[in-house]
Design a protein around this motif. Structure first.
Motif, PDB file in Angstrom:
ATOM      1  N   ASP A 151       0.826  -1.212   0.000  1.00 29.87           N
ATOM      2  CA  ASP A 151       0.000   0.000   0.000  1.00 29.87           C
ATOM      3  C   ASP A 151       0.858   1.259   0.000  1.00 29.87           C
ATOM      4  N   PHE A 152       2.004   1.217   0.685  1.00 31.27           N
ATOM      5  CA  PHE A 152       2.879   2.385   0.778  1.00 31.27           C
ATOM      6  C   PHE A 152       3.987   2.368  -0.270  1.00 31.27           C
ATOM      7  N   GLU A 153       4.511   1.198  -0.564  1.00 28.80           N
ATOM      8  CA  GLU A 153       5.556   1.100  -1.590  1.00 28.80           C
ATOM      9  C   GLU A 153       5.018   1.493  -2.958  1.00 28.80           C
ATOM     10  N   LEU A 154       3.726   1.253  -3.181  1.00 29.28           N
ATOM     11  CA  LEU A 154       3.081   1.596  -4.449  1.00 29.28           C
ATOM     12  C   LEU A 154       1.986   2.636  -4.218  1.00 29.28           C
ATOM     13  N   PHE A 155       2.213   3.555  -3.303  1.00 31.83           N
ATOM     14  CA  PHE A 155       1.169   4.490  -2.874  1.00 31.83           C
ATOM     15  C   PHE A 155       0.412   5.078  -4.059  1.00 31.83           C
ATOM     16  N   GLU A 156      -0.912   5.083  -3.960  1.00 24.72           N
ATOM     17  CA  GLU A 156      -1.793   5.495  -5.044  1.00 24.72           C
ATOM     18  C   GLU A 156      -2.780   6.560  -4.607  1.00 24.72           C
ATOM     19  N   GLY A 157      -2.839   7.652  -5.366  1.00 22.85           N
ATOM     20  CA  GLY A 157      -3.853   8.661  -5.120  1.00 22.85           C
ATOM     21  C   GLY A 157      -5.256   8.126  -5.321  1.00 22.85           C
ATOM     22  N   ASN A 158      -5.412   7.142  -6.224  1.00 22.09           N
ATOM     23  CA  ASN A 158      -6.730   6.533  -6.430  1.00 22.09           C
ATOM     24  C   ASN A 158      -7.233   5.856  -5.161  1.00 22.09           C
ATOM     25  N   ALA A 159      -6.353   5.110  -4.494  1.00 23.26           N
ATOM     26  CA  ALA A 159      -6.740   4.430  -3.261  1.00 23.26           C
ATOM     27  C   ALA A 159      -6.998   5.436  -2.141  1.00 23.26           C
ATOM     28  N   GLN A 160      -6.189   6.490  -2.095  1.00 25.53           N
ATOM     29  CA  GLN A 160      -6.410   7.531  -1.102  1.00 25.53           C
ATOM     30  C   GLN A 160      -7.742   8.223  -1.353  1.00 25.53           C
ATOM     31  N   GLY A 161      -8.122   8.337  -2.624  1.00 23.48           N
ATOM     32  CA  GLY A 161      -9.410   8.936  -2.966  1.00 23.48           C
ATOM     33  C   GLY A 161     -10.573   8.105  -2.470  1.00 23.48           C
ATOM     34  N   PHE A 162     -10.505   6.786  -2.686  1.00 26.02           N
ATOM     35  CA  PHE A 162     -11.580   5.929  -2.184  1.00 26.02           C
ATOM     36  C   PHE A 162     -11.650   6.002  -0.665  1.00 26.02           C
ATOM     37  N   ARG A 163     -10.487   5.999  -0.007  1.00 23.56           N
ATOM     38  CA  ARG A 163     -10.447   6.106   1.453  1.00 23.56           C
ATOM     39  C   ARG A 163     -11.059   7.429   1.920  1.00 23.56           C
ATOM     40  N   THR A 164     -10.793   8.486   1.177  1.00 24.03           N
ATOM     41  CA  THR A 164     -11.289   9.815   1.548  1.00 24.03           C
ATOM     42  C   THR A 164     -12.813   9.872   1.503  1.00 24.03           C
ATOM     43  N   ILE A 165     -13.405   9.397   0.412  1.00 23.27           N
ATOM     44  CA  ILE A 165     -14.851   9.558   0.255  1.00 23.27           C
ATOM     45  C   ILE A 165     -15.644   8.438   0.935  1.00 23.27           C
ATOM     46  N   ALA A 166     -15.016   7.277   1.148  1.00 27.53           N
ATOM     47  CA  ALA A 166     -15.750   6.150   1.731  1.00 27.53           C
ATOM     48  C   ALA A 166     -15.494   5.962   3.221  1.00 27.53           C
ATOM     49  N   LYS A 167     -14.546   6.744   3.778  1.00 28.91           N
ATOM     50  CA  LYS A 167     -14.265   6.585   5.203  1.00 28.91           C
ATOM     51  C   LYS A 167     -13.956   7.893   5.917  1.00 28.91           C
ATOM     52  N   LEU A 168     -13.001   8.673   5.412  1.00 32.02           N
ATOM     53  CA  LEU A 168     -12.492   9.821   6.175  1.00 32.02           C
ATOM     54  C   LEU A 168     -13.478  10.984   6.248  1.00 32.02           C
ATOM     55  N   GLU A 169     -14.036  11.341   5.101  1.00 31.26           N
ATOM     56  CA  GLU A 169     -14.951  12.479   5.085  1.00 31.26           C
ATOM     57  C   GLU A 169     -16.284  12.072   5.717  1.00 31.26           C
ATOM     58  N   MET A 170     -16.768  12.889   6.621  1.00 30.83           N
ATOM     59  CA  MET A 170     -18.001  12.623   7.375  1.00 30.83           C
ATOM     60  C   MET A 170     -17.872  11.399   8.288  1.00 30.83           C
ATOM     61  N   SER A 171     -16.645  11.102   8.705  1.00 38.97           N
ATOM     62  CA  SER A 171     -16.469  10.016   9.672  1.00 38.97           C
ATOM     63  C   SER A 171     -16.987  10.505  11.036  1.00 38.97           C
ATOM     64  N   PRO A 172     -17.294   9.614  11.962  1.00 40.88           N
ATOM     65  CA  PRO A 172     -17.024   8.175  11.949  1.00 40.88           C
ATOM     66  C   PRO A 172     -18.163   7.321  11.412  1.00 40.88           C
ATOM     67  N   ARG A 173     -19.136   7.891  10.718  1.00 41.64           N
ATOM     68  CA  ARG A 173     -20.251   7.067  10.267  1.00 41.64           C
ATOM     69  C   ARG A 173     -19.780   6.101   9.183  1.00 41.64           C
ATOM     70  N   LEU A 174     -20.365   4.929   9.149  1.00 48.12           N
ATOM     71  CA  LEU A 174     -19.997   3.897   8.189  1.00 48.12           C
ATOM     72  C   LEU A 174     -20.258   4.376   6.771  1.00 48.12           C
ATOM     73  N   GLY A 175     -19.244   4.248   5.925  1.00 49.88           N
ATOM     74  CA  GLY A 175     -19.392   4.660   4.536  1.00 49.88           C
ATOM     75  C   GLY A 175     -18.975   6.086   4.259  1.00 49.88           C
ATOM     76  N   GLY A 176     -18.498   6.796   5.290  1.00 48.70           N
ATOM     77  CA  GLY A 176     -18.010   8.158   5.073  1.00 48.70           C
ATOM     78  C   GLY A 176     -19.080   9.065   4.496  1.00 48.70           C
ATOM     79  N   MET A 177     -18.878   9.523   3.265  1.00 52.05           N
ATOM     80  CA  MET A 177     -19.858  10.397   2.618  1.00 52.05           C
ATOM     81  C   MET A 177     -21.123   9.643   2.220  1.00 52.05           C
ATOM     82  N   GLN A 178     -21.069   8.332   2.332  1.00 50.91           N
ATOM     83  CA  GLN A 178     -22.209   7.470   1.987  1.00 50.91           C
ATOM     84  C   GLN A 178     -22.732   7.761   0.581  1.00 50.91           C
ATOM     85  N   LEU A 179     -21.813   7.773  -0.379  1.00 54.34           N
ATOM     86  CA  LEU A 179     -22.216   7.899  -1.777  1.00 54.34           C
ATOM     87  C   LEU A 179     -22.858   6.593  -2.213  1.00 54.34           C
TER      88      LEU A 179
END
Length: 440
Positions: A151-179
């Protein structure tokens, strides 16, 4: 794959589907949630090609994302109109507009996880991790498994993007932004985890495995998305699926915008002459404009080129729809069209005349230096008890500070969250302060 399932109005983190018949549909809500989100606003000060530019004409990553979203919406509606007719989806309440809204939202979010300084920022985090990892003895390998390391050796902005919208933003609720799951699946151009053994890949070289789109920490979340919309699992022993069909159109919208728009920006910046820019666009646009100002000619050719490429991408998608639904098709749409050679020529020209221009190289090199060292400093602070490390840790906003009960992987993820969320200007300023160049 089945279109009715691929378009299901189910939100990640919610137990029941929404009604798609509302005037403001669930897919339109996805778009709105993204527009009003903090990570999206930060894109205004993140590199597209020209970092920290004083030229207010050239595009930032925010403007690029909006333009890709517009192109994606057009692509979606063009394709959706035919797909709805082919599969009688109107009987289930779906319309061509739904296709456009899903792709538009996915396109809007496609760069939301990118760190500062563009792809140089991704490389810098990879190098920063390797540098940090190399300074520890073998015992550290016990703290991270192969998948976590990847995950870190091949760090990807795409994966960070999924993490951002599906977990980090609007946390701690399950699904983050719940798109909705269709939007999240269309967003995920590379539906695989970072580490897949070679014997499982078995030489597979489709477009969807060139990178990856979710970290180990979000593997279960994407599994929920994939199962909800009915993606085809390529192997039961690893997290690897076929693309959601609409992800091909998200990819095409991005390719069209950055290829064509980079020509216009490079001309405005003086990296390409008028004749170079005109010749690259003229064959696609099919126009021979005269008696206008140079900038107006390039603007007109850019608009018509995008229009031609959108039409061609939609045609190719519809031609290959059965193979896309079966998971057999896995290629860049425009690599099959009559404009494939033109697009390749544009990529080569941009690579040699823009990405290798002294001004761009200077900023890219600075990006490596800034992000690589910031990453190493904060990871060291999170994982060691040195006095300097404690001081650096206090600079972290509270949500990025490590807890004593967290494992090494989670601690490093918090640092990548912090680094990736920075803007170009903030990262530069913080680096100068920590290096003693500026005291703020």
């Amino acid at each position: 794959m089945d279109w009715k399932k691929l378009l299901t109005p189910q939100r990640l983190g919610k137990s029941e589907s929404e009604d798609i018949h509302w005037d403001r549909t669930c897919f339109q809500k996805d778009y709105d949630r993204l527009v009003f989100s903090f990570p999206f606003r930060r894109l205004k000060d993140k590199t597209q090609v020209f970092s920290l530019s004083t030229n207010d004409y050239v595009r930032t990553r925010l403007i690029h994302s909006l333009e890709v979203s517009c192109v994606g919406r057009s692509l979606g509606r063009m394709v959706g109109c035919e797909i709805v007719n082919r599969h009688k989806l109107d009987r289930d309440g779906f319309s061509a507009a739904d296709f456009g809204d899903i792709i538009s939202a996915a396109c809007l979010a496609h760069d939301i996880g990118n760190p500062p300084f563009g792809h140089a920022g991704e490389d810098a985090i990879q190098i920063g991790f390797e540098s940090w990892f190399g300074n520890y003895d073998n015992s550290v390998e016990k703290l991270l498994n192969d998948s976590q390391k990847a995950d870190f050796e091949l760090f990807e902005g795409n994966a960070q993007g999924f993490r951002t919208i599906a977990k980090l933003e609007m946390s701690p609720r399950l699904g983050g932004m719940q798109l909705t799951c269709p939007t999240l699946a269309a967003f995920t151009k590379y539906p695989r985890e970072s580490f897949i053994p070679e014997h499982i890949l078995n030489g597979y070289s489709g477009s969807s495995v060139k990178k990856y789109s979710f970290f180990q920490a979000e593997k279960d979340l994407f599994t929920q998305v994939a199962e909800t919309v009915g993606l085809i699992r390529r192997n039961d022993s690893v997290a690897w699926w076929s693309r959601h069909p609409l992800a091909f159109l998200v990819e095409a919208a991005d390719d069209i915008c950055y290829s064509i728009v980079d020509i216009e920006d490079a001309f405005r910046m003086g990296y390409l002459s008028f004749h170079e820019a005109r010749n690259l666009l003229q064959d696609i646009a099919g126009l021979n404009l005269k008696n206008k100002e140079e900038a107006e000619i390039i603007k007109h050719l850019r608009a018509e080129s995008i229009n031609k490429l959108v039409t061609k991408a939609a045609e190719i998608f519809l031609d290959y729809e059965p193979k896309i639904l079966s998971g057999e098709f896995d290629r860049d749409l425009l690599s099959l069209g009559s404009y494939a050679q033109n697009m390749e020529e544009i990529r080569k020209t941009i690579a040699s005349k823009v990405f290798q221009h002294r001004d761009v190289l200077r900023i890219r090199i600075a990006g490596y230096e800034i992000l690589g060292k910031l990453f190493a400093k904060f990871v060291n602070a999170a994982l060691t008890n040195s006095e300097k490390g404690k001081l650096i840790s206090y600079l972290l906003p509270e949500e990025y500070r490590s807890n004593s009960d967290e494992d090494t992987y989670s601690k490093i993820l918090k640092i990548t969250d912090y680094i990736s969320g920075m803007t170009d200007s903030y990262a530069t300023s913080l680096f100068q302060e920590l290096s003693g160049i500026s005291l703020g």
